[in-house]
Design an enzyme around this catalytic site. Structure first.
Site, mmCIF file in Angstrom:
data_model
loop_
_atom_site.group_PDB
_atom_site.id
_atom_site.type_symbol
_atom_site.label_atom_id
_atom_site.label_comp_id
_atom_site.label_asym_id
_atom_site.label_seq_id
_atom_site.Cartn_x
_atom_site.Cartn_y
_atom_site.Cartn_z
ATOM 1 N N CYS A 1 112.301 60.530 95.701
ATOM 2 C CA CYS A 1 111.581 60.971 94.486
ATOM 3 C C CYS A 1 110.236 60.260 94.336
ATOM 4 O O CYS A 1 110.131 59.048 94.490
ATOM 5 C CB CYS A 1 112.449 60.706 93.258
ATOM 6 S SG CYS A 1 111.659 61.205 91.730
ATOM 7 N N CYS B 1 105.753 65.659 71.028
ATOM 8 C CA CYS B 1 106.118 65.871 72.435
ATOM 9 C C CYS B 1 106.478 67.343 72.658
ATOM 10 O O CYS B 1 106.966 67.707 73.718
ATOM 11 C CB CYS B 1 107.276 64.958 72.831
ATOM 12 S SG CYS B 1 108.720 65.155 71.790
#
Ligand code: SAH
Length: 450
Positions: free
Chosen positions: A159, A407
């Site tokens: 990742c 957000c």
């Protein structure tokens, strides 16, 4: 248009979160992941309030597509936008935010642009991985859920949203439990042992906390695993390993019991010169350097707060409140998670701030009981936004200034509509990209009484 049928569509614009928009006769069609400028063959998948379609084939490509650097990009559900050039990602997020505001009739504000994330890769300070398998009954995997297969996990030892230390811990953990043949927890059967691995690494101090989450279904000695982890050569410093027991049926990280295997159960991170103790279950912005950009924007938008009372609602570990405290007479924060409030009060002491108080509870309940008149209210709610009821109490306080950190631009717009109807105007807006390669975007808005 008919469900199940395929159409050739030209994507003309973008809509939050990560949809391409096409028009066909009188229909507006939303296509997840499709990009403005593309021509696609798409199959209609839903036709209720909105028409949604899925790309079958891209007929005409756009020139801003790049090769995604991650080897498991095609099957991992972590990043969806890695195949778009980063500058273009910012441009698309910006267009999505501005379109939501325009469609809601919110205008007349000064738009201050979108700030890029200081790090485009390896920007996360926290990641939660799940144990499972990719093929049913196959080899143990440790990583993220895949969107292409139900209940399957893709190992993410490569990742790119996390740094080398995270990847070493991930690989060591996976190799070890594979070699020991330890079963992962099966969500359907409620059987098995290994559930999650949560890693936190403070970007400024380098402190690392590893949290291995299992059920209580096995008596497994974790000593050997612990010594493997303490023997890794880290760029940062390993300050704690904890073992959480969670027998909860749902797939969330919860704690029935927490045992410290090594060191301590928290890390210290620094933000804008202040120190914050982060406990395993407290919210903390996952992109430290991006959070500094976000909070700087809050500070820039806030008027001179000398002798003023500031409310920091949805305060988490009290980061924003403490960052603005040096300019304020008093800061009062409210947060649902008790552990976070405890950390917030301790953090304020730690930072030598004696004008901050953090209270645990639901904003809409606690706000009624505060006998102080705020001059400035800072709102930083989770994705569902501020409930209309809680926002009503905020408005009843009649503050001159509201700073809204969001957000989720969709719920931001809903809340802005209510504020507008109650005599507030939006003065300034800035977007901040805290989550490169994903469809998410943060916004900060300065709102004033008319
Ligand atoms: N301002 C903080 C946290 C923002 S995230 C920071 O920047 O770090 C939103 C926070 O709202 C989370 O900590 C969550 O636990 C809290 N929260 C969610 N619903 C709430 C509610 N109804 N009342 C109070 N806090 C809530």
């Amino acid at each position: 248009m008919k469900k199940g049928q395929e159409y050739v569509l030209e994507i003309v614009e973008t809509e939050f979160p990560g949809y391409g928009v096409a028009y066909y006769e009188d229909n507006k069609v939303l296509i997840k992941g499709a990009l403005p400028g593309e021509k696609v063959l798409a199959r209609v998948t839903k036709k209720k309030t909105k028409v949604e379609a899925k790309t079958v084939e891209v007929l005409e490509e756009v020139d801003y597509k790049i090769e995604a650097p991650c080897p498991v990009f095609d099957i991992c559900g972590g990043c969806t936008h890695q195949f778009i050039d980063y500058e273009k990602q910012l441009e698309l997020k910006e267009q999505q935010v501005l379109k939501l505001l325009k469609d809601a009739g919110i205008d007349g504000f000064e738009y201050e642009g979108i700030i890029s994330s200081p790090k485009v890769f390896e920007y996360r300070n926290k990641m939660e991985f799940t144990f499972g398998d990719y093929e049913k009954g196959g080899e143990l995997e440790l990583g993220l859920h895949t969107p292409v297969k139900r209940n399957a996990i893709v190992s993410t030892t490569t990742c790119l949203l996390i740094d080398k230390d995270f990847r070493s811990i991930l690989k060591t953990t996976l190799d070890y439990f594979r070699s020991k043949n330890i079963p992962h927890y099966n969500l359907m059967k409620h059987e098995g042992y290994l559930r999650h691995l949560v890693i936190r690494k403070a970007q400024k101090t380098g402190e690392i906390l590893i949290n291995i989450v299992t059920t209580s279904q096995m008596e497994f000695n974790l000593e050997e695993y612990k010594s493997l982890l303490t023997n890794i050569t880290y760029d940062g410093v390993l300050t704690g390993i904890i073992h959480t027991v969670n027998d909860n049926l749902s797939d969330t990280v919860k704690a029935d019991k927490v045992e410290i295997l090594y060191g301590r159960d928290y890390i210290i991170e620094e933000l804008m010169g202040l120190k914050f103790k982060i406990s395993p279950y407290s919210f903390f912005q996952t992109n430290t350097l991006g959070a500094e950009k976000l909070y700087s924007c809050v500070r820039d938008f806030m008027s001179d707060a000398d002798n003023k009372v500031v409310f920091d609602l949805y305060c988490g570990t009290g980061t924003i409140g403490q960052i603005v405290a040096s300019n304020a007479k008093k800061v009062i924060g409210v947060e649902l998670i008790e552990e976070a409030v405890h950390a917030a009060n301790n953090n304020a002491k730690f930072n030598g701030l004696d004008n901050c108080t953090f209270i645990a509870g639901d904003v809409k309940e606690i706000i009624k009981t505060i006998n102080e008149k705020p001059d400035i209210i800072i709102l930083d709610p989770p994705r569902p936004g501020v409930s209309p009821e809680a926002l009503k109490y905020v408005i009843d306080f009649n503050p001159n200034e509201i700073i809204y950190v969001s957000c989720n631009p969709k719920t931001l717009v809903e809340n802005l509509k209510q504020l507008k109807e109650s005599g507030y105007v939006i003065k300034k807006l800035k977007a901040v990209d805290m989550f490169p390669h994903t469809p998410h975007v943060e916004c900060v808005a300065l709102i004033e009484r008319e």
